[in-house]
Design an enzyme around this catalytic site. Structure first.
Site, short mmCIF file in Angstrom:
data_model
loop_
_atom_site.label_atom_id
_atom_site.label_comp_id
_atom_site.label_asym_id
_atom_site.label_seq_id
_atom_site.Cartn_x
_atom_site.Cartn_y
_atom_site.Cartn_z
CG ASP A 101 8.32 17.61 22.62
OD1 ASP A 101 9.41 17.44 22.57
OD2 ASP A 101 8.09 18.30 23.70
CG ASP A 102 12.34 15.04 23.63
OD1 ASP A 102 11.29 15.17 24.21
OD2 ASP A 102 13.72 14.92 23.89
CG ASP A 105 9.80 15.20 33.58
OD1 ASP A 105 10.03 15.47 34.63
OD2 ASP A 105 11.26 15.28 33.29
O1 LIG Z 1 7.06 17.40 30.19
P1 LIG Z 1 8.06 18.93 30.58
O2 LIG Z 1 8.55 19.10 31.90
O3 LIG Z 1 7.59 20.23 30.27
O4 LIG Z 1 9.15 18.41 29.98
C1 LIG Z 1 9.32 17.73 29.05
C2 LIG Z 1 9.96 19.19 27.70
O5 LIG Z 1 11.52 19.35 28.07
C3 LIG Z 1 12.52 18.96 26.90
O6 LIG Z 1 12.78 20.23 26.58
P2 LIG Z 1 13.37 21.31 26.40
O7 LIG Z 1 12.37 22.18 27.15
O8 LIG Z 1 14.58 20.85 27.10
O9 LIG Z 1 13.45 22.12 25.43
P3 LIG Z 1 14.98 21.24 23.90
O10 LIG Z 1 13.59 20.14 23.09
O11 LIG Z 1 14.90 22.59 23.07
O12 LIG Z 1 16.09 20.45 24.18
C4 LIG Z 1 12.09 17.68 25.95
O13 LIG Z 1 12.24 17.89 24.94
C5 LIG Z 1 9.75 17.82 26.06
O14 LIG Z 1 10.06 19.28 25.53
O1 LIG Z 2 17.18 15.19 27.88
C1 LIG Z 2 15.93 15.02 28.60
N1 LIG Z 2 15.75 13.31 29.61
C2 LIG Z 2 14.50 13.91 30.70
O2 LIG Z 2 14.30 13.00 30.96
C3 LIG Z 2 13.89 15.22 30.45
N2 LIG Z 2 13.16 15.84 31.37
C4 LIG Z 2 12.55 16.73 29.97
N3 LIG Z 2 13.27 17.14 29.79
C5 LIG Z 2 14.46 16.43 29.42
N4 LIG Z 2 15.80 16.11 28.46
MG LIG Z 3 12.08 20.20 24.17
#
Ligand SMILES: O=P(O)(O)OC[C@H]1O[C@H](OP(=O)(O)OP(=O)(O)O)[C@H](O)[C@@H]1O
Ligand SMILES: O=c1[nH]c(=O)c2nc[nH]c2[nH]1
Ligand SMILES: [Mg+2]
Length: 168
Positions: A101-102, A105
């Site tokens: 994952d990227d 958080d």
């Molecule tokens: O640790 P957390 O608080 O759960 O946050 C982290 C997640 O939030 C974002 O995904 P998002 O739900 O925005 O969906 P996306 O990847 O489709 O943009 C990011 O890509 C992680 O997967």
């Molecule tokens: O673009 C993002 N930046 C963040 O820091 C983050 N945390 C949760 N989801 C996120 N997405």
């Molecule tokens: Mg995500």
């Protein structure tokens, strides 16, 4: 992360490529995996880079979304589950799987994906302190009150001089 006072951590395409490649270097020294489970959508770009560097060609996705509004976490939806073919590789529970994952958080997304694949290795490019215990390998930690701005979410924009922005 909740909205309010925050720091910004903008990441360019070039920096993201370097950081994702650094993640691949670190992972190469840790183990080998038969497949990647990419946490879409944020995991898509780092997965492409890690898969290329580690020579992994079996790519599965798990679709998880919880930030429905900008910067505000809501209910977590597993939009697409993981195929049992991938979970069961090499004896089951995801032991042959690298999850990418990227970022982590709050760790809510990682916790849900780990329940599906308890023996998998969880890797992210960036981590915040609350999510850090949920990740096996990451590259850069930022503080909990920092928002990471990814290159696919941003564009070039005028920046007011520091002297006019109340900073300093
Ligand atoms: O640790 P957390 O608080 O759960 O946050 C982290 C997640 O939030 C974002 O995904 P998002 O739900 O925005 O969906 P996306 O990847 O489709 O943009 C990011 O890509 C992680 O997967
Ligand atoms: O673009 C993002 N930046 C963040 O820091 C983050 N945390 C949760 N989801 C996120 N997405
Ligand atoms: Mg995500």
């Amino acid at each position: 992360m909740s909205p309010g006072a925050e720091k910004a951590f903008p990441v360019s395409w070039d920096q993201f490529h370097r950081d994702a490649r650094a993640l691949a270097w670190r992972l190469a020294g840790i183990g080998t995996w038969q497949a990647i489970v990419c946490v879409t959508r944020g995991g898509l770009v780092p997965t492409a880079i890690v898969a290329r560097e580690l020579g992994i060609r079996i790519i599965e996705t798990v679709g998880v979304a919880s930030y429905h509004d900008y910067k505000t976490q809501g209910s977590l939806d597993v939009i697409k589950p993981v195929s049992h073919k991938v979970i069961d590789l090499n004896g089951g529970d995801g032991s042959a799987v690298l999850i990418v994952d990227d970022l982590v958080d709050t760790g809510k997304t990682a916790r849900v994906v780990r329940e599906i694949l308890p023996k998998a290795h969880f890797a992210t490019v960036y981590a915040k302190p609350m999510g850090r215990p949920l990740v096996d390998t990451f590259i850069t930690e930022v503080s909990q009150d920092t928002w990471i701005y990814f290159p696919w979410d941003t564009g070039l924009a005028f920046q007011p001089p520091i002297a006019q922005s109340g900073g300093g």
